[in-house]
Design a protein around this motif. Structure first.
Motif, short mmCIF file in Angstrom:
data_model
loop_
_atom_site.label_atom_id
_atom_site.label_comp_id
_atom_site.label_asym_id
_atom_site.label_seq_id
_atom_site.Cartn_x
_atom_site.Cartn_y
_atom_site.Cartn_z
N PRO A 209 32.50 33.66 81.50
CA PRO A 209 31.66 32.90 80.57
C PRO A 209 32.04 33.18 79.13
O PRO A 209 32.45 34.29 78.78
CB PRO A 209 30.24 33.39 80.88
N ILE A 210 31.93 32.16 78.29
CA ILE A 210 32.27 32.28 76.87
C ILE A 210 30.99 32.46 76.07
O ILE A 210 30.06 31.64 76.18
CB ILE A 210 33.03 31.04 76.39
N ALA A 211 30.93 33.53 75.32
CA ALA A 211 29.72 33.89 74.56
C ALA A 211 29.67 33.10 73.26
O ALA A 211 30.05 33.59 72.19
CB ALA A 211 29.69 35.39 74.29
N ALA A 212 29.23 31.85 73.35
CA ALA A 212 29.05 31.02 72.16
C ALA A 212 27.98 29.99 72.46
O ALA A 212 27.93 29.44 73.57
CB ALA A 212 30.36 30.34 71.78
N THR A 213 27.11 29.74 71.51
CA THR A 213 26.00 28.82 71.73
C THR A 213 26.35 27.39 71.34
O THR A 213 25.88 26.44 71.95
CB THR A 213 24.76 29.27 70.95
N LYS A 214 27.19 27.21 70.34
CA LYS A 214 27.53 25.88 69.87
C LYS A 214 28.71 25.32 70.67
O LYS A 214 29.67 26.02 70.97
CB LYS A 214 27.89 25.90 68.39
N LYS A 215 28.61 24.03 70.97
CA LYS A 215 29.64 23.36 71.77
C LYS A 215 31.01 23.48 71.11
O LYS A 215 32.00 23.77 71.77
CB LYS A 215 29.25 21.90 71.95
N GLU A 216 31.08 23.25 69.82
CA GLU A 216 32.36 23.29 69.11
C GLU A 216 32.99 24.68 69.18
O GLU A 216 34.20 24.83 69.34
CB GLU A 216 32.19 22.87 67.65
N GLU A 217 32.14 25.71 69.06
CA GLU A 217 32.66 27.07 69.13
C GLU A 217 33.15 27.40 70.53
O GLU A 217 34.20 28.04 70.70
CB GLU A 217 31.58 28.08 68.70
N ARG A 218 32.42 26.94 71.56
CA ARG A 218 32.86 27.17 72.94
C ARG A 218 34.20 26.50 73.19
O ARG A 218 35.10 27.09 73.80
CB ARG A 218 31.82 26.65 73.93
N GLU A 219 34.34 25.26 72.72
CA GLU A 219 35.60 24.54 72.92
C GLU A 219 36.75 25.25 72.21
O GLU A 219 37.86 25.31 72.74
CB GLU A 219 35.46 23.10 72.40
N HIS A 220 36.48 25.77 71.03
CA HIS A 220 37.51 26.48 70.28
C HIS A 220 37.95 27.75 71.02
O HIS A 220 39.15 27.99 71.22
CB HIS A 220 37.00 26.81 68.88
N LEU A 221 36.98 28.53 71.45
CA LEU A 221 37.31 29.78 72.14
C LEU A 221 37.99 29.52 73.47
O LEU A 221 38.91 30.24 73.86
CB LEU A 221 36.04 30.61 72.34
N GLN A 222 37.54 28.49 74.16
CA GLN A 222 38.14 28.15 75.45
C GLN A 222 39.65 27.89 75.31
O GLN A 222 40.43 28.22 76.21
CB GLN A 222 37.45 26.91 76.03
N ALA A 223 40.04 27.33 74.17
CA ALA A 223 41.43 26.96 73.97
C ALA A 223 42.28 28.05 73.34
O ALA A 223 43.51 27.92 73.33
CB ALA A 223 41.51 25.69 73.10
N ILE A 224 41.64 29.11 72.82
CA ILE A 224 42.45 30.13 72.13
C ILE A 224 42.33 31.53 72.74
O ILE A 224 43.17 32.38 72.46
CB ILE A 224 42.08 30.22 70.63
N LEU A 225 41.30 31.77 73.54
CA LEU A 225 41.16 33.11 74.12
C LEU A 225 42.37 33.43 74.99
O LEU A 225 42.88 32.56 75.70
CB LEU A 225 39.88 33.20 74.96
N PRO A 226 42.84 34.67 74.97
CA PRO A 226 43.94 35.05 75.86
C PRO A 226 43.57 34.76 77.31
O PRO A 226 42.39 34.89 77.70
CB PRO A 226 44.09 36.55 75.61
N PRO A 227 44.52 34.36 78.12
CA PRO A 227 44.21 34.04 79.52
C PRO A 227 43.47 35.14 80.25
O PRO A 227 42.59 34.86 81.08
CB PRO A 227 45.59 33.79 80.13
N GLU A 228 43.78 36.42 79.94
CA GLU A 228 43.11 37.52 80.62
C GLU A 228 41.64 37.63 80.26
O GLU A 228 40.86 38.26 80.98
CB GLU A 228 43.82 38.85 80.35
N LYS A 229 41.22 36.98 79.16
CA LYS A 229 39.80 36.94 78.81
C LYS A 229 39.06 35.83 79.56
O LYS A 229 37.84 35.82 79.63
CB LYS A 229 39.63 36.72 77.30
N LEU A 230 39.82 34.90 80.12
CA LEU A 230 39.23 33.81 80.89
C LEU A 230 39.22 34.10 82.38
O LEU A 230 38.32 33.67 83.10
CB LEU A 230 40.00 32.51 80.63
N LEU A 231 40.23 34.84 82.83
CA LEU A 231 40.34 35.19 84.25
C LEU A 231 40.76 36.65 84.33
O LEU A 231 41.88 36.99 83.95
CB LEU A 231 41.37 34.30 84.95
#
Length: 322
Positions: free
Chosen positions: A192-214
């Motif tokens: 899960p991405i710790a962000a409340t705003k949609k724009e911030e979630r979309e930004h983090l989803q696209a820039i977080l290192p893969p190991e932070k997503l899986l």
């Protein structure tokens, strides 16, 4: 210590074997939403099967008249085709011929992908029982005494994948006794991405290192990773601009991370069409032109994406054959 090392060494080859099992870890066309919408577009499964093998076929599953049906909506009308008739009985001649030919090096021929529109227990249990009727067609794996012990696949012409809901894992995995067979395999939980705003979630989803997503390794049940295109290009299809070298590096990093952990990886959905070309696909995944979609199809093929989802089956198949 020696025993621990031996057990660890035993698990690693199984993880590697699992990746190679699906088309030698090479890309597969995944026919997105491969079923009728309210009676329309009923030829989608025929179109998908004509593209060649292996092929992924997505079936959205819902509940109607006490049976699993294929439907784009959780709210059914009772007129939807049953999962049994629309998919399993349709592919019966293909599967029976494959079993008779016994060319196991080509199996699985079809990757069946269930997208459950709801997860009520009666639907999940009914699907489990339905798969039991066709188990001789389906790739299975033995339930081990620990989720972290990956059993090798017993190859068959079909392999069935489903998504990440815990309710599904409870029925399809937790309830299966040790020594019995798993009939379908779930996807990994993306962190899960710790962000409340949609724009911030979309930004983090696209820039977080893969190991932070899986983060975690595959389990005996969770064998693949399902991703929207938002993890590649910020904002997804409608906000994507030109395909860039940075986008290509991002895609490759996600694929390499999944494969390093031992997961297959899927991305959904890459479409590209102009007004007037829509064949019931809708605009949710539309990059706006075939050229824009083809650029991303080529990148996904080059990166080694295992399942490339599109509604434009023939276009992607032609590109893959070239």
């Amino acid at each position: 210590m020696k025993l621990a090392v031996a057990l660890f060494a035993l698990v690693l080859p199984l993880a590697a074997q699992d990746l190679d099992f699906l088309n030698h870890n090479r890309p597969v066309l995944d026919a997105h939403n491969c079923y009728p919408y309210k009676g329309q577009w009923a030829n989608r499964i025929e179109r998908a099967l004509k593209t060649g093998y292996p092929v992924g076929i997505e079936q959205d599953v819902a509940w109607a008249n006490g049976r699993p049906v294929v439907s784009h909506d959780a709210k059914t009308t009772g007129t939807e085709p049953t999962l049994r008739d629309y998919f399993f009985e349709r592919v019966r001649p293909l599967v029976e011929k494959a079993l008779a030919d016994n060319d196991r090096a080509r199996w699985p021929l079809i990757v069946v992908h269930f997208d459950f529109k709801s997860v009520e227990p009666q639907l999940l249990h009914a699907v489990w029982e339905l798969l039991g009727e066709y188990e001789a067609w389906i790739t299975t794996a033995v339930q081990t005494d620990s989720p972290n012990k990956l059993a090798p696949f017993d190859p068959k012409p079909l392999i069935v994948l489903t998504e990440d809901a815990d309710a599904q894992e409870k029925v399809f995995f937790d309830s299966v006794p040790v020594g019995k067979r798993l009939r379908l395999f779930g996807s990994a939980h993306t962190q899960p991405i710790a962000a409340t705003k949609k724009e911030e979630r979309e930004h983090l989803q696209a820039i977080l290192p893969p190991e932070k997503l899986l983060a975690g390794a595959p389990t005996n049940y969770r064998r693949w990773w399902n991703n929207s295109w938002y993890t590649v290009e910020e904002g997804g299809q409608h906000k994507a601009g030109d395909w860039t070298a940075d986008d290509e590096r991002r895609l490759k990093a996600l694929v390499e991370h999944a494969h390093k952990l031992g997961y297959w990886i899927r991305f959904y959905t890459i479409d590209g069409f102009v007004e007037g070309e829509d064949k019931g696909w809708g605009n949710s995944y539309n990059f706006g032109s075939r050229e824009a979609a083809a650029e991303r199809w080529r990148a996904a093929i080059a990166a080694g994406v295992n399942l490339i989802a599109t509604d434009q089956y023939e276009d992607l198949a032609a590109l893959m054959k070239r």
